[in-house]
Scaffold this motif. Structure first.
Motif, mmCIF file in Angstrom:
data_model
loop_
_atom_site.group_PDB
_atom_site.id
_atom_site.type_symbol
_atom_site.label_atom_id
_atom_site.label_comp_id
_atom_site.label_asym_id
_atom_site.label_seq_id
_atom_site.Cartn_x
_atom_site.Cartn_y
_atom_site.Cartn_z
ATOM 1 N N TYR A 34 0.828 -1.204 0.000
ATOM 2 C CA TYR A 34 0.000 0.000 0.000
ATOM 3 C C TYR A 34 0.865 1.258 0.000
ATOM 4 N N LEU A 35 2.032 1.182 0.643
ATOM 5 C CA LEU A 35 2.926 2.342 0.678
ATOM 6 C C LEU A 35 3.459 2.671 -0.710
ATOM 7 N N TYR A 36 3.708 1.645 -1.531
ATOM 8 C CA TYR A 36 4.155 1.897 -2.899
ATOM 9 C C TYR A 36 3.057 2.608 -3.693
ATOM 10 N N GLY A 37 1.809 2.228 -3.440
ATOM 11 C CA GLY A 37 0.696 2.910 -4.098
ATOM 12 C C GLY A 37 0.623 4.374 -3.719
ATOM 13 N N TYR A 38 0.875 4.684 -2.435
ATOM 14 C CA TYR A 38 0.886 6.083 -1.999
ATOM 15 C C TYR A 38 1.989 6.852 -2.719
ATOM 16 N N LEU A 39 3.164 6.226 -2.865
ATOM 17 C CA LEU A 39 4.288 6.890 -3.514
ATOM 18 C C LEU A 39 3.983 7.185 -4.985
ATOM 19 N N VAL A 40 3.381 6.232 -5.679
ATOM 20 C CA VAL A 40 3.026 6.445 -7.084
ATOM 21 C C VAL A 40 2.001 7.576 -7.204
ATOM 22 N N SER A 41 1.035 7.631 -6.291
ATOM 23 C CA SER A 41 0.030 8.706 -6.318
ATOM 24 C C SER A 41 0.681 10.065 -6.118
ATOM 25 N N ILE A 42 1.668 10.127 -5.228
ATOM 26 C CA ILE A 42 2.366 11.395 -4.987
ATOM 27 C C ILE A 42 3.120 11.839 -6.236
ATOM 28 N N VAL A 43 3.787 10.897 -6.916
ATOM 29 C CA VAL A 43 4.523 11.237 -8.133
ATOM 30 C C VAL A 43 3.570 11.750 -9.214
ATOM 31 N N CYS A 44 2.410 11.089 -9.371
ATOM 32 C CA CYS A 44 1.414 11.551 -10.351
ATOM 33 C C CYS A 44 0.918 12.950 -10.006
ATOM 34 N N LEU A 45 0.717 13.221 -8.716
ATOM 35 C CA LEU A 45 0.277 14.554 -8.299
ATOM 36 C C LEU A 45 1.323 15.605 -8.643
ATOM 37 N N LEU A 46 2.597 15.292 -8.432
ATOM 38 C CA LEU A 46 3.658 16.249 -8.719
ATOM 39 C C LEU A 46 3.779 16.506 -10.214
ATOM 40 N N ILE A 47 3.616 15.462 -11.037
ATOM 41 C CA ILE A 47 3.649 15.664 -12.484
ATOM 42 C C ILE A 47 2.501 16.570 -12.916
ATOM 43 N N GLY A 48 1.309 16.306 -12.388
ATOM 44 C CA GLY A 48 0.174 17.158 -12.711
ATOM 45 C C GLY A 48 0.355 18.574 -12.228
ATOM 46 N N ALA A 49 1.088 18.755 -11.103
ATOM 47 C CA ALA A 49 1.295 20.099 -10.554
ATOM 48 C C ALA A 49 2.106 20.978 -11.488
ATOM 49 N N ILE A 50 2.991 20.368 -12.297
ATOM 50 C CA ILE A 50 3.797 21.162 -13.230
ATOM 51 C C ILE A 50 2.911 21.831 -14.269
ATOM 52 N N PHE A 51 1.813 21.171 -14.632
ATOM 53 C CA PHE A 51 0.945 21.676 -15.697
ATOM 54 C C PHE A 51 -0.337 22.298 -15.147
ATOM 55 N N THR A 52 -0.700 22.006 -13.899
ATOM 56 C CA THR A 52 -1.915 22.563 -13.300
ATOM 57 C C THR A 52 -1.502 23.643 -12.324
ATOM 58 N N GLN A 53 -1.307 24.866 -12.817
ATOM 59 C CA GLN A 53 -0.848 25.962 -11.973
ATOM 60 C C GLN A 53 -1.994 26.911 -11.631
ATOM 61 N N ASP A 54 -3.189 26.365 -11.575
ATOM 62 C CA ASP A 54 -4.364 27.159 -11.256
ATOM 63 C C ASP A 54 -4.683 27.025 -9.775
ATOM 64 N N LEU A 55 -5.555 27.905 -9.272
ATOM 65 C CA LEU A 55 -5.948 27.871 -7.867
ATOM 66 C C LEU A 55 -6.607 26.551 -7.500
ATOM 67 N N VAL A 56 -7.257 25.889 -8.461
ATOM 68 C CA VAL A 56 -7.926 24.622 -8.166
ATOM 69 C C VAL A 56 -6.930 23.607 -7.615
ATOM 70 N N PHE A 57 -5.681 23.667 -8.067
ATOM 71 C CA PHE A 57 -4.694 22.722 -7.569
ATOM 72 C C PHE A 57 -4.459 22.903 -6.077
ATOM 73 N N ALA A 58 -4.601 24.127 -5.558
ATOM 74 C CA ALA A 58 -4.422 24.347 -4.125
ATOM 75 C C ALA A 58 -5.419 23.525 -3.325
ATOM 76 N N PHE A 59 -6.686 23.523 -3.746
ATOM 77 C CA PHE A 59 -7.693 22.737 -3.040
ATOM 78 C C PHE A 59 -7.436 21.237 -3.215
ATOM 79 N N MET A 60 -6.990 20.843 -4.409
ATOM 80 C CA MET A 60 -6.678 19.434 -4.638
ATOM 81 C C MET A 60 -5.499 18.994 -3.772
ATOM 82 N N PHE A 61 -4.499 19.852 -3.656
ATOM 83 C CA PHE A 61 -3.343 19.507 -2.832
ATOM 84 C C PHE A 61 -3.733 19.388 -1.366
ATOM 85 N N LEU A 62 -4.541 20.315 -0.865
ATOM 86 C CA LEU A 62 -4.979 20.243 0.528
ATOM 87 C C LEU A 62 -5.764 18.960 0.782
#
Length: 690
Positions: free
Chosen positions: A106-134
């Motif tokens: 399960y920890l590996y799944g959490y790590l993969v989700s974090i990496v996907c979030l960081l990749i999306g963060a490079i392209f999603t620089q809108d305020l909506v990402f702030a709520f998604m990150f929280l």
């Protein structure tokens, strides 16, 4: 709710947020994202029904698949590297839900989700990402918390057969989320402090290009009607803060943001044939000097926060003397149009110092522009397409041959301003677009007004060109800044007047619908939050850190000065200050009454961030308080059973109540049964009998 239910739900919510972030940043295609989300939903149903996870087949190995399949896919189908990596990460994420060899997976799944979030963060620089990150941050903390609860039950090396039913008999109360949420918010505050103080560096290779389509209205080739299509879109292009002499400043009239200048028209398409005459490298964080103005008249500083807008054009207002921004190269063509040459079209930030009052001869360009067309006859600024005889005959009737160029431009402008504004440009005749506009419809939007005026000027011998940009009129009073939308796209005319240079003419009458879609208070607040997100998070820089330090430094000096002044104030002056202000005493009295009432209210006594003990323990403590009023105290060293045996002096009926409450307390406090509503009511009745 059961611990297992929370655990499973939070695992899938993390994956859902990660995939959603990739979709918002257009990192993956919508169809592929829907397929991944549908698969996640199917896996959630299977895991809810205890069908998965299962042990993988002995031939299944992720690292072997990566070593063999990834190079094969890359050389055969030649996808972009980002798409290949993201697709493999999502494949790993899905297989981790289906196959698990132990609970640690399960920890590996959490790590993969974090990496996907960081990749999306490079392209999603809108305020909506702030709520998604929280949301992601909060859910990840909860998922880890319940993961450790499951580990305590079965161990981290447990197989799927062992942990599949773990946590089914345990429950989690709402108070647990109250305390954990408080701790998570505290850690988030610490993280924000580190973000503000940690040394800042440029994004470098992380500033990748956007994958959306370019905006054709702001390029070197524009079809007549492109700007009208852009005007149908209400998306925000940029937000601009103005300052003058260090103070916030609001422009008094409409602001024309100059974009591209177009000089060649073939009857359907406008083009720019003006060559590039100046190029320069730029180091972000330093000002690049553009125009030199010896005696500036009206200097204004503009902070521009661009949204993702696929055009390399730098939109300018006034004569730009200095510019800074998130770009590395800048160039200018012969029409004084500035563009960046970096392959980055995402959110950008510019800082410009402009003179709004400079005339043509008052500033010096980086290079001398090519004005040879004034001596060498026909030039691109006098070029004409094949026009109708009616238009050739009509143009000279608007002016006199002896009129100077400026008077000719004024007469043509005055003629067009009697036309009407309309966004409906559906063709009604077989005439050319400009002929139909001038002689039949006599209404249209800015593109038709500007194109017609340029042609009429050129037919009368006045060099002219069309300019596409934006007309800023929308103001957010809450944040004190200008909002520029795609709907504010605008076209106007620049005519060359001897002795005065290029002069701006806007023949388009006001749009009757302009100003009808004003933002309400909630929309203005949300838009202001979007600006602050771009200003203080996405584009937070080392220069901003210096400003933060200077702000607190000035505040500390002001506080010290105020403290020194207070030390010199005598007690008589303090009493005299409060003596003549009865409203202060009245306010303090009302505040004191409210505080006393709040502290004594049942709501306040029952509210707490701390987790409450189990209900059986609460009733047992309530029973002990009842006995203490009778003079019977439970020693801290005795257990509940030892205390029950010592109650020999208590009346038999009361002792029976204590015995029954103690038995229920032992059963529900230390056992795994759950207290029903009827049992709670029965225990409360026994306590009242004491």
């Amino acid at each position: 709710m059961r611990v297992r239910t929370y655990f499973i739900t939070f695992n899938y919510l993390l994956a859902l947020l990660a995939v959603t972030c990739l979709l918002m940043g257009e990192v993956i295609e919508l169809s592929f994202g829907i397929l991944v989300l549908t698969t996640l939903g199917a896996f959630w149903i299977l895991e809810w029904n205890k069908k998965i996870p299962v042990m993988p087949h002995r031939l299944f190995s992720l690292w072997k698949i990566g070593v063999v399949a990834l190079p094969a896919v890359y050389f055969v189908f030649q996808p972009e590297m980002l798409n290949l990596v993201t697709g493999f990460l999502l494949f790993v994420l899905l297989t981790r839900f289906l196959y698990k060899t132990e609970l640690n997976d399960y920890l590996y799944g959490y790590l993969v989700s974090i990496v996907c979030l960081l990749i999306g963060a490079i392209f999603t620089q809108d305020l909506v990402f702030a709520f998604m990150f929280l949301a992601f941050y909060l859910i990840l903390c909860w998922a880890l918390m319940f993961y450790h609860m499951i580990v305590e039950k079965v161990g981290s090396r447990a197989t799927p057969q062992d942990f599949r039913f773990a946590g089914e008999a345990d429950s989690a109360r709402g108070s647990l989320f109250g305390l954990s949420s408080f701790m998570i918010l505290v850690s988030l505050g610490i993280t924000a402090t580190i973000f503000l103080t940690f040394p800042r560096f440029g994004l470098g290779f992380l500033e990748l290009a956007s994958s959306s389509s370019p905006v054709t209205g702001f390029s070197d080739q524009v079809r007549l009607g492109d700007v009208g299509e852009i005007k149908q879109n209400q998306s925000v292009v940029m937000r601009v803060e103005f300052t003058r002499h260090g103070q916030p400043y609001r422009p008094k009239s409409k602001v024309l943001w100059r974009g591209v200048a177009l000089d060649h028209y073939d009857g359907q398409m406008w083009r720019s044939t003006m060559p590039m005459v100046w190029r320069s490298r730029h180091r972000p964080g330093t000002n690049t000097v553009l125009f030199h103005v010896p005696n500036p008249k009206d200097v204004v500083e503009q902070e521009i926060y661009m949204e993702s807008f696929d055009s390399p054009v730098i939109f300018t207002h006034g004569v730009v003397m200095k510019i800074d921004g998130t770009f590395e190269r800048i160039q200018m063509d012969n029409g004084q149009v500035f563009k960046t040459t970096d392959n980055h079209m995402g959110p950008r930030r510019f800082s410009m110092i402009s003179d709004l009052g400079a005339d043509y001869h008052a500033f010096r360009l980086p290079v001398q522009p090519d004005l040879s067309f004034l001596r060498n006859g026909p030039t691109p600024h006098l070029q004409l397409p094949q026009l109708s005889d009616q238009l050739h005959q009509f143009a000279p009737t608007l002016v006199n041959d002896s009129d100077p160029e400026e008077l000719k431009a004024s007469k043509i402008l005055n003629h067009l301003q009697h036309f009407n504004y309309s966004m409906n440009m559906k063709r009604e005749t077989r005439l050319s677009a400009i002929d139909e506009f001038l002689f039949v419809r006599k209404e249209g939007h800015c593109e038709y007004f500007a194109s017609a005026m340029v042609l009429l000027l050129r037919l009368n011998g006045v060099p002219a060109r069309m300019v596409n940009g934006f007309m800023g009129t929308e103001w957010n009073e809450m944040g004190n800044y200008m909002i520029v939308r795609q709907a504010h796209a605008h076209s106007w005319v620049e005519a060359y007047i001897p002795g005065k240079g290029w002069k701006t003419y806007d023949p388009t009458p006001p749009d009757p619908a302009a100003g009808l879609n004003r933002l309400n208070a909630l929309s203005r607040t949300y838009d202001m939050m979007r600006l602050y997100w771009q200003r203080y998070v996405v584009k937070y820089s080392a220069r901003d850190q210096v400003r933060v330090v200077e702000f607190f430094n000035r505040g500390a000096h002001r506080l010290t000065d105020q403290f020194k002044k207070l030390r010199s104030v005598s007690m008589d002056e303090v009493l005299q200050f409060f003596k003549n202000r009865s409203e202060i005493w009245l306010g303090l009295l009302v505040l004191a009454v409210l505080l006393i009432g709040l502290l004594r209210s049942p709501f306040w006594r029952g509210w707490s961030w701390m987790p409450k003990p189990p209900y059986a323990a609460q009733l047992y403590r309530k029973m002990l308080r009842k006995l203490e009023k009778r003079g019977i105290h439970k020693p801290a060293s005795s257990t509940h059973l030892e205390f029950l045996e010592r109650l020999t002096g208590l009346a038999p009926d009361k002792r029976n109540c204590v015995r029954e409450i103690t038995g229920l307390y032992e059963r529900y406090r230390f056992g795994r049964d759950f207290v029903s509503k009827q049992q709670i009511e029965h225990m409360e009745k026994l306590v009242r009998q004491l």
